[in-house]
Design a protein around this motif. Structure first.
Motif, PDB file in Angstrom:
ATOM      1  N   SER A 117     -14.130 -38.748  80.588  1.00 55.30           N
ATOM      2  CA  SER A 117     -14.579 -40.163  80.969  1.00 55.30           C
ATOM      3  C   SER A 117     -15.772 -40.218  81.926  1.00 55.30           C
ATOM      4  N   LYS A 118     -15.823 -41.376  82.412  1.00 53.33           N
ATOM      5  CA  LYS A 118     -17.092 -41.428  83.006  1.00 53.33           C
ATOM      6  C   LYS A 118     -17.004 -40.708  84.534  1.00 53.33           C
ATOM      7  N   THR A 119     -17.794 -40.502  85.274  1.00 50.04           N
ATOM      8  CA  THR A 119     -17.778 -39.643  86.580  1.00 50.04           C
ATOM      9  C   THR A 119     -18.480 -40.588  87.725  1.00 50.04           C
ATOM     10  N   PRO A 120     -17.902 -40.573  88.856  1.00 48.46           N
ATOM     11  CA  PRO A 120     -18.354 -41.146  89.930  1.00 48.46           C
ATOM     12  C   PRO A 120     -19.840 -40.712  90.522  1.00 48.46           C
ATOM     13  N   CYS A 121     -20.053 -39.602  90.007  1.00 48.99           N
ATOM     14  CA  CYS A 121     -21.383 -38.758  90.298  1.00 48.99           C
ATOM     15  C   CYS A 121     -22.393 -39.490  89.552  1.00 48.99           C
ATOM     16  N   TYR A 122     -22.245 -40.189  88.353  1.00 49.03           N
ATOM     17  CA  TYR A 122     -23.504 -40.872  87.523  1.00 49.03           C
ATOM     18  C   TYR A 122     -24.013 -41.981  88.474  1.00 49.03           C
ATOM     19  N   VAL A 123     -22.920 -42.885  88.912  1.00 47.10           N
ATOM     20  CA  VAL A 123     -23.282 -44.138  89.615  1.00 47.10           C
ATOM     21  C   VAL A 123     -24.007 -43.807  91.022  1.00 47.10           C
ATOM     22  N   LYS A 124     -23.487 -42.486  91.744  1.00 49.78           N
ATOM     23  CA  LYS A 124     -23.810 -42.127  93.123  1.00 49.78           C
ATOM     24  C   LYS A 124     -25.040 -41.368  92.997  1.00 49.78           C
ATOM     25  N   SER A 125     -25.387 -40.605  91.922  1.00 42.48           N
ATOM     26  CA  SER A 125     -26.584 -39.752  91.890  1.00 42.48           C
ATOM     27  C   SER A 125     -27.567 -40.053  90.848  1.00 42.48           C
ATOM     28  N   HIS A 126     -27.242 -40.402  89.707  1.00 44.62           N
ATOM     29  CA  HIS A 126     -27.809 -40.861  88.460  1.00 44.62           C
ATOM     30  C   HIS A 126     -28.620 -39.401  88.041  1.00 44.62           C
ATOM     31  N   SER A 127     -28.012 -38.301  88.503  1.00 44.59           N
ATOM     32  CA  SER A 127     -28.421 -36.623  88.268  1.00 44.59           C
ATOM     33  C   SER A 127     -27.963 -36.216  87.089  1.00 44.59           C
ATOM     34  N   GLU A 128     -29.161 -36.289  85.962  1.00 47.55           N
ATOM     35  CA  GLU A 128     -28.475 -35.728  84.593  1.00 47.55           C
ATOM     36  C   GLU A 128     -27.943 -34.349  84.866  1.00 47.55           C
ATOM     37  N   THR A 129     -28.673 -33.458  85.790  1.00 50.50           N
ATOM     38  CA  THR A 129     -28.178 -32.208  86.000  1.00 50.50           C
ATOM     39  C   THR A 129     -27.037 -32.054  86.549  1.00 50.50           C
ATOM     40  N   LYS A 130     -26.520 -32.851  87.464  1.00 52.80           N
ATOM     41  CA  LYS A 130     -25.272 -32.844  87.953  1.00 52.80           C
ATOM     42  C   LYS A 130     -23.923 -33.170  87.260  1.00 52.80           C
ATOM     43  N   VAL A 131     -24.325 -34.361  86.718  1.00 53.22           N
ATOM     44  CA  VAL A 131     -23.331 -35.247  85.605  1.00 53.22           C
ATOM     45  C   VAL A 131     -23.332 -34.166  84.614  1.00 53.22           C
ATOM     46  N   LYS A 132     -24.108 -33.542  83.883  1.00 50.46           N
ATOM     47  CA  LYS A 132     -23.892 -32.682  82.762  1.00 50.46           C
ATOM     48  C   LYS A 132     -23.157 -31.543  83.132  1.00 50.46           C
ATOM     49  N   ALA A 133     -23.377 -30.924  84.450  1.00 47.85           N
ATOM     50  CA  ALA A 133     -22.565 -30.064  85.005  1.00 47.85           C
ATOM     51  C   ALA A 133     -21.045 -30.119  85.162  1.00 47.85           C
ATOM     52  N   ILE A 134     -20.741 -31.280  85.159  1.00 50.13           N
ATOM     53  CA  ILE A 134     -19.342 -31.896  85.394  1.00 50.13           C
ATOM     54  C   ILE A 134     -18.666 -31.826  83.883  1.00 50.13           C
ATOM     55  N   PHE A 135     -19.273 -32.405  82.978  1.00 50.11           N
ATOM     56  CA  PHE A 135     -18.946 -32.335  81.571  1.00 50.11           C
ATOM     57  C   PHE A 135     -18.822 -30.918  81.066  1.00 50.11           C
ATOM     58  N   LYS A 136     -19.730 -30.146  81.433  1.00 49.65           N
ATOM     59  CA  LYS A 136     -19.802 -28.771  80.968  1.00 49.65           C
ATOM     60  C   LYS A 136     -18.533 -28.048  81.535  1.00 49.65           C
ATOM     61  N   LYS A 137     -18.274 -28.169  82.697  1.00 49.67           N
ATOM     62  CA  LYS A 137     -16.869 -27.618  83.561  1.00 49.67           C
ATOM     63  C   LYS A 137     -15.632 -27.999  82.354  1.00 49.67           C
ATOM     64  N   GLN A 138     -15.587 -29.191  82.180  1.00 49.83           N
ATOM     65  CA  GLN A 138     -14.421 -30.050  81.413  1.00 49.83           C
ATOM     66  C   GLN A 138     -14.438 -29.340  80.048  1.00 49.83           C
ATOM     67  N   MET A 139     -15.495 -29.580  79.260  1.00 47.18           N
ATOM     68  CA  MET A 139     -15.787 -28.664  77.994  1.00 47.18           C
ATOM     69  C   MET A 139     -15.405 -27.334  77.802  1.00 47.18           C
ATOM     70  N   ASP A 140     -15.628 -26.499  79.058  1.00 46.03           N
ATOM     71  CA  ASP A 140     -15.240 -25.116  79.030  1.00 46.03           C
ATOM     72  C   ASP A 140     -13.732 -24.853  79.085  1.00 46.03           C
ATOM     73  N   ASP A 141     -13.101 -25.875  79.738  1.00 50.12           N
ATOM     74  CA  ASP A 141     -11.425 -25.777  79.950  1.00 50.12           C
ATOM     75  C   ASP A 141     -10.841 -26.338  78.605  1.00 50.12           C
ATOM     76  N   PHE A 142     -11.356 -27.130  78.152  1.00 48.36           N
ATOM     77  CA  PHE A 142     -10.880 -27.542  76.649  1.00 48.36           C
ATOM     78  C   PHE A 142     -11.191 -26.599  75.536  1.00 48.36           C
ATOM     79  N   LEU A 143     -12.255 -25.763  75.598  1.00 49.18           N
ATOM     80  CA  LEU A 143     -12.495 -24.661  74.491  1.00 49.18           C
ATOM     81  C   LEU A 143     -11.432 -23.795  75.020  1.00 49.18           C
ATOM     82  N   LYS A 144     -11.059 -23.477  76.002  1.00 53.65           N
ATOM     83  CA  LYS A 144      -9.941 -22.328  76.225  1.00 53.65           C
ATOM     84  C   LYS A 144      -8.885 -22.193  75.226  1.00 53.65           C
TER      85      LYS A 144
END
Length: 345
Positions: A117-144
């Motif tokens: 779901s949405k991240t506080p990081c998006y509204v706070k930073s609007h950083s594509e790199t930071k937001v995508k890193a958060i989603f990547k971390k969650q994705m890796d957990d799920f793929l396990k």
């Protein structure tokens, strides 16, 4: 039941089947004393797995084809600002939630959807790199845990949803993306049709709406998304998982701006008859993934499953107990109650 190869979400939707989603978790579990209102974070997957397991099981028994992981707001930045004093990590929650969802899904012919779901990081930073890193971390957990597909949910800026889809599509899993927006568009005013086009171009296989507004309003928004895709010559499956409450005000803030939110929403709750109407109108609109979000209890999901039982070719087990459309009322001791069987349909 042991885990076995099931037909995937796209196999089912490509075949024209109706997929019934599950219902809401955070509000239902808050009412039961397992989630903190306002924070709405899912530590209960670790702290009270029996509560999460039971709600999963009730949705499955009501007719759901999909069990979503209880991972709403499970990004490290959200857990931190919500005061996660138990020091349970996002990875712990994600992995425990996947195990619970898989355990229950294996009790029936259901798929497991890993949800971000949405991240506080998006509204706070609007950083594509930071937001995508958060989603990547969650994705890796799920793929396990080898979930069946992904759902991006409760995102009110299409740009953030695009970033989530782009990350999740680096896996081999199908991706559904649902926005919590009104017919007026996302929080930046991007119209629903344009939102749908952007999500599909980002790689989403399924697009739609979830939460914030009532079912019939959400259907209006999905129709606008469908029209946008058609005008752009794009195709995607449509899904809808709306709020289980009446919100006729239809404002951009959705139900969180109502004075009843979150502790007095009961008077706005949808009845099972409301949900029958919703399921039929969603089906007639061409939506084939039909579920619910906050406020949708198991009996609401059962109402969806009953309404589309002819299209699915079967009823959920729960309907054998209560009687489809109240037919069991024919056994009631009061004649005026028995008479209601004749006008229910």
């Amino acid at each position: 039941m042991e885990s076995k190869k099931r037909r995937g979400i796209l196999d089912r939707l490509n075949a024209g089947e109706v997929v019934v989603g599950d219902g809401g978790y955070v509000m239902q579990l808050e009412r039961r004393g397992y989630v903190k209102a306002g924070h709405w974070t899912p530590e209960a997957a670790v702290e009270h797995p029996e509560a999460v397991r039971q709600l999963h099981r009730e949705f499955l028994r009501a007719g759901a084809n999909v069990i979503q992981t209880f991972t709403f707001y499970c990004s490290e930045d959200k857990l931190e600002i919500s005061g996660n004093v138990s020091n349970i990590s996002g990875a712990q929650i994600n992995e425990a939630a996947c195990d619970l969802a898989r355990e229950v899904a294996n009790e029936g012919d259901a798929l497991v959807a890993g949800c971000v779901s949405k991240t506080p990081c998006y509204v706070k930073s609007h950083s594509e790199t930071k937001v995508k890193a958060i989603f990547k971390k969650q994705m890796d957990d799920f793929l396990k845990k080898d979930i069946d597909f992904f759902i991006v949910e409760f995102v009110d800026h299409v740009e953030e949803a695009e970033w989530a889809v782009e990350v999740l599509k680096t896996s081999s899993k199908p991706v559904g993306a649902t926005l919590c927006i009104s017919p007026q568009g996302d929080m930046h005013g991007v119209p629903p049709g344009e939102c749908a086009v952007r999500l599909v171009r980002a790689g989403a296989d399924i697009v739609g709406i979830n939460c914030h507004l009532d079912p019939l309003t959400c259907i209006r928004t999905v129709k606008l998304m469908k029209a946008g895709l058609e005008n752009a010559g794009l195709k995607a499956h449509l899904m809808i998982q709306p709020l289980g409450f009446h919100t006729p005000e239809c404002n951009l803030g959705g139900y969180t701006s109502l004075p009843e939110y979150p502790f007095a929403m009961e008077t706005r709750a949808m009845t099972r008859w409301d949900v029958h109407q919703y399921a039929r109108e969603a089906y007639d609109a061409g939506i084939r993934y039909i579920g619910g979000c906050c406020g949708f209890e198991p009996y609401h999901i059962r109402a969806i499953a009953e309404e589309v039982s002819a299209e699915r070719g079967f009823l959920p087990p729960a309907s054998e107990k209560h009687g489809l459309w109240g037919a069991a009322l024919g056994m009631h001791t009061k004649p005026w109650v028995r008479a209601r069987v004749s006008w229910i349909d």
